[in-house]
Design a protein around this motif. Structure first.
Motif, mmCIF file in Angstrom:
data_model
loop_
_atom_site.group_PDB
_atom_site.id
_atom_site.type_symbol
_atom_site.label_atom_id
_atom_site.label_comp_id
_atom_site.label_asym_id
_atom_site.label_seq_id
_atom_site.Cartn_x
_atom_site.Cartn_y
_atom_site.Cartn_z
ATOM 1 N N UNK A 61 130.238 -9.805 114.856
ATOM 2 C CA UNK A 61 129.795 -8.711 113.667
ATOM 3 C C UNK A 61 128.426 -8.301 114.154
ATOM 4 N N UNK A 62 128.170 -7.008 113.391
ATOM 5 C CA UNK A 62 126.892 -6.354 113.388
ATOM 6 C C UNK A 62 125.558 -7.002 113.243
ATOM 7 N N UNK A 63 124.444 -6.841 113.520
ATOM 8 C CA UNK A 63 123.164 -7.580 113.342
ATOM 9 C C UNK A 63 123.196 -7.940 111.819
ATOM 10 N N UNK A 64 122.730 -9.278 111.592
ATOM 11 C CA UNK A 64 122.349 -9.855 110.254
ATOM 12 C C UNK A 64 123.678 -10.078 109.536
ATOM 13 N N UNK A 65 124.795 -10.049 110.068
ATOM 14 C CA UNK A 65 126.193 -10.275 109.358
ATOM 15 C C UNK A 65 126.730 -11.525 109.973
ATOM 16 N N UNK A 66 127.564 -12.201 109.319
ATOM 17 C CA UNK A 66 128.454 -13.254 109.809
ATOM 18 C C UNK A 66 129.811 -13.085 109.113
ATOM 19 N N UNK A 67 130.679 -13.846 109.860
ATOM 20 C CA UNK A 67 132.185 -13.479 109.669
ATOM 21 C C UNK A 67 132.349 -14.604 108.252
ATOM 22 N N UNK A 68 132.987 -13.661 107.426
ATOM 23 C CA UNK A 68 133.280 -14.497 106.219
ATOM 24 C C UNK A 68 134.878 -14.507 106.260
ATOM 25 N N UNK A 69 135.347 -15.824 106.512
ATOM 26 C CA UNK A 69 136.519 -16.422 106.879
ATOM 27 C C UNK A 69 137.341 -16.186 105.578
ATOM 28 N N UNK A 70 136.995 -16.361 104.515
ATOM 29 C CA UNK A 70 137.828 -16.065 102.986
ATOM 30 C C UNK A 70 138.009 -14.468 103.061
#
Length: 81
Positions: A61-70
């Motif tokens: 993911x781009x900087x400062x983002x995480x993968x939201x599994x939902x």
């Protein structure tokens, strides 16, 4: 199956448009549980795998983002540091 593929392509397009995930060019050592889908990286909350015909590809993911599994997208995730 066509509906799942459309959803997968839409989700991937949303990730790319949201900030341009950077795919690796080689399949990763992740084992896909289904033929197609997006799955969080168990070792890195900022990354995910896209499975295409049971072949996993790793994205970050781009900087400062995480993968939201939902939501199956990169998103602001305060718990992902």
């Amino acid at each position: 199956m066509t509906g799942r593929l459309v959803v997968l392509l839409c989700a991937l397009a949303a990730v790319v448009l949201a900030g341009g995930a950077d795919p690796s060019t080689t399949p990763a050592p992740f084992k896909c549980s289904t033929e197609y889908g997006l799955f969080s990286d168990p070792d890195d909350c900022h990354s995910f795998y896209e499975c295409n015909e049971f072949i996993p590809f790793h994205f970050t993911c781009p900087d400062n983002l995480g993968f939201d599994d939902a939501a199956h997208e990169c998103n602001y995730m305060p718990s992902c540091k």
